[in-house]
Design a protein around this motif. Structure first.
Motif, mmCIF file in Angstrom:
data_model
loop_
_atom_site.group_PDB
_atom_site.id
_atom_site.type_symbol
_atom_site.label_atom_id
_atom_site.label_comp_id
_atom_site.label_asym_id
_atom_site.label_seq_id
_atom_site.Cartn_x
_atom_site.Cartn_y
_atom_site.Cartn_z
ATOM 1 N N ARG A 155 0.828 -1.192 0.000
ATOM 2 C CA ARG A 155 0.000 0.000 0.000
ATOM 3 C C ARG A 155 0.866 1.247 0.000
ATOM 4 O O ARG A 155 0.586 2.221 -0.691
ATOM 5 C CB ARG A 155 -0.929 0.026 1.219
ATOM 6 C CG ARG A 155 -2.081 -0.943 1.090
ATOM 7 C CD ARG A 155 -3.416 -0.326 1.429
ATOM 8 N NE ARG A 155 -3.502 1.094 1.147
ATOM 9 C CZ ARG A 155 -4.493 1.852 1.508
ATOM 10 N NH1 ARG A 155 -5.505 1.324 2.192
ATOM 11 N NH2 ARG A 155 -4.517 3.122 1.217
ATOM 12 N N GLY A 156 1.911 1.215 0.783
ATOM 13 C CA GLY A 156 2.820 2.355 0.823
ATOM 14 C C GLY A 156 3.440 2.619 -0.538
ATOM 15 O O GLY A 156 3.450 3.754 -1.023
ATOM 16 N N ASN A 159 0.886 3.976 -2.899
ATOM 17 C CA ASN A 159 0.610 5.377 -2.587
ATOM 18 C C ASN A 159 1.701 6.281 -3.145
ATOM 19 O O ASN A 159 1.412 7.339 -3.708
ATOM 20 C CB ASN A 159 0.521 5.566 -1.074
ATOM 21 C CG ASN A 159 -0.881 5.328 -0.542
ATOM 22 O OD1 ASN A 159 -1.809 5.081 -1.309
ATOM 23 N ND2 ASN A 159 -1.037 5.401 0.756
ATOM 24 N N LEU A 160 2.934 5.873 -2.964
ATOM 25 C CA LEU A 160 4.041 6.722 -3.416
ATOM 26 C C LEU A 160 4.027 6.924 -4.930
ATOM 27 O O LEU A 160 4.608 7.878 -5.441
ATOM 28 C CB LEU A 160 5.381 6.138 -2.969
ATOM 29 C CG LEU A 160 5.687 6.294 -1.476
ATOM 30 C CD1 LEU A 160 7.011 5.636 -1.133
ATOM 31 C CD2 LEU A 160 5.703 7.755 -1.062
ATOM 32 N N CYS A 161 3.379 6.039 -5.633
ATOM 33 C CA CYS A 161 3.341 6.151 -7.100
ATOM 34 C C CYS A 161 2.265 7.115 -7.593
ATOM 35 O O CYS A 161 2.221 7.439 -8.789
ATOM 36 C CB CYS A 161 3.113 4.783 -7.721
ATOM 37 S SG CYS A 161 4.519 3.679 -7.519
ATOM 38 N N ILE A 162 1.412 7.551 -6.690
ATOM 39 C CA ILE A 162 0.340 8.462 -7.091
ATOM 40 C C ILE A 162 0.929 9.776 -7.567
ATOM 41 O O ILE A 162 1.772 10.377 -6.895
ATOM 42 C CB ILE A 162 -0.629 8.690 -5.921
ATOM 43 C CG1 ILE A 162 -1.429 7.417 -5.668
ATOM 44 C CG2 ILE A 162 -1.551 9.865 -6.194
ATOM 45 C CD1 ILE A 162 -2.335 7.482 -4.474
ATOM 46 N N GLY A 163 0.497 10.191 -8.712
ATOM 47 C CA GLY A 163 0.938 11.487 -9.227
ATOM 48 C C GLY A 163 2.271 11.445 -9.938
ATOM 49 O O GLY A 163 2.682 12.430 -10.539
ATOM 50 N N ALA A 164 2.957 10.300 -9.857
ATOM 51 C CA ALA A 164 4.221 10.194 -10.576
ATOM 52 C C ALA A 164 3.926 10.312 -12.059
ATOM 53 O O ALA A 164 2.927 9.803 -12.544
ATOM 54 C CB ALA A 164 4.883 8.862 -10.269
ATOM 55 N N ARG A 173 10.234 6.767 -8.070
ATOM 56 C CA ARG A 173 11.250 5.727 -7.909
ATOM 57 C C ARG A 173 12.258 6.104 -6.824
ATOM 58 O O ARG A 173 12.680 5.273 -6.024
ATOM 59 C CB ARG A 173 11.981 5.496 -9.226
ATOM 60 C CG ARG A 173 11.100 4.875 -10.303
ATOM 61 C CD ARG A 173 11.892 4.703 -11.582
ATOM 62 N NE ARG A 173 11.065 4.237 -12.688
ATOM 63 C CZ ARG A 173 10.304 5.025 -13.429
ATOM 64 N NH1 ARG A 173 10.240 6.324 -13.183
ATOM 65 N NH2 ARG A 173 9.590 4.526 -14.419
ATOM 66 N N VAL A 175 11.837 8.181 -4.235
ATOM 67 C CA VAL A 175 11.241 8.156 -2.899
ATOM 68 C C VAL A 175 11.005 6.720 -2.440
ATOM 69 O O VAL A 175 11.234 6.378 -1.277
ATOM 70 C CB VAL A 175 9.936 8.969 -2.874
ATOM 71 C CG1 VAL A 175 9.339 8.961 -1.473
ATOM 72 C CG2 VAL A 175 10.198 10.390 -3.331
#
Lengths: 202, 202
Positions: A155-156, A159-164, A173, A175
């Motif tokens: 999930r983390g 989430n970090l891929c949102i907006g990439a 990548r 982060v």
DNA sequence: TGGATAAGCGGAACCGTGTTCCGTATCGTT
DNA sequence: AACGATACGGAACACGGTTCCGCTTATCCA
């Protein structure tokens, strides 16, 4: 139980729809209006809903192969990579590469919209076990601190891929790289984060 | 340039709206339908749009105080905390605590919807400098690897808060903790992630 | 081959939500 | 009190998801 083979035109339409949807997703993201997909495919909207009751069904159908491939790549990575942490990192790179190239997919994955429920479920069912496998190996090897949950990690990452991809200042990548590094055991720990229960929420 | 004081009923309505919106956000998230907020406040929808042209304006108005407080807390933390990394971690905890208690706010912050443009801008303008301050101190102290960008870090943190609070299996605070740990310099580095340009995207 | 029947199709219609606009009501001032 | 400016309410419009039903077409059987 019998397999009542679908009509030929129905099968043809389903394939046409998958192609059209794939193209539409690339052009306008997975949130592209249903009518646009229908127009691309040259069918009515009713036809879409008949074949794919929810948008999630359509998205899953379009990306199924790639998700399967990602899940199946895990065991090989564990053998080929230098270490277990390295294998985990490489597999997550695969996942991230997949997500960041699909506009809006990461967002949809984390959406609480009921429409995307099955999307969420499918991705999790397929990928969490793969991740758990790698994670267990890394934890056993002492290359990842104990207590990290595969589900939470996925999930983390998602989430970090949102907006990439829509923000040149944000490189998912990189982060994600920080996060994966942060999974390592802390050498001489002064700040306890281990099994995680200290977050003080009642 | 003159301050053409607004009509009394207008000022009253603005406050009523802020209260109603705050309550509605708590009850149904920042995506609550405009009509619902209007109903709560006992006004017409036109009144909302007159006072707050976009939803972002309303959201900013509701949460302005808390965002300011978060931004202003940074310098004090730098003095009171044991180390610069610790100060950064504590400040980010503040930010995370704020985000996870506002349903839908983290999502809205990362949304590419034009409606939320000013929300995005406001948060970034206010918080990135505060973060940059702490980050610079931590980097200078050698407690964070060089090259980490405040903007990127803030986006990452914000992203990790998406969906927190609606999924008991996902604890944003814990995952953010991993990420913050991952900012530390790597002791004996074999996997280079330093200034970040290796992500292989053309 | 031709007709019956079920499967499948198209798109109009409906619903919820954001947004605009203007006739009406209210405020503040003279 | 009367007038002009300001602000209000909510109907109307735009847009996208979803449903539904009359029509078309594939398939099967005689």
């Amino acid at each position: 139980m019998a397999a009542p083979r679908k009509r030929a035109d129905a099968r043809r339409n389903e394939q046409t729809l998958l192609d059209a949807a794939g193209a539409a997703f690339v052009a306008a993201g997975v949130d592209v209006p249903v009518r646009d997909i229908a127009a691309r495919a040259g069918v009515g909207v009713g036809t879409i809903y008949r074949h794919f009751p929810t948008r999630a069904d359509l998205v899953v159908a379009v990306y199924r192969h790639q998700v399967e491939a990602c899940a199946e790549a895990a065991p090989a990575l564990l053998e080929s990579a230098a270490g277990a942490h390295e294998a985990l990192a490489r597999w997550i790179d695969l996942f991230v590469d997949f997500l960041v190239t699909k506009h809006g997919l990461a967002e949809a994955l984390q959406s609480d919209d009921a429409t995307y429920q099955t999307l969420h479920v499918y991705f999790l069912d397929r990928l969490v076990p793969a991740c758990a496998h790698l994670l267990a190996a890394a934890t056993a090897a002492g290359e990842v601190r104990p207590g990290v949950q595969a589900y939470e990690l996925m999930r983390g990452i998602g989430n970090l891929c949102i907006g990439a991809g829509r923000d040149p200042q944000y490189d998912a990548r990189r982060v994600v790289g920080y996060l994966i590094d942060g999974l390592r055991p802390r050498p001489q720990s002064d700040r306890r984060l281990g099994t995680g229960g200290e977050s003080g929420q009642t």
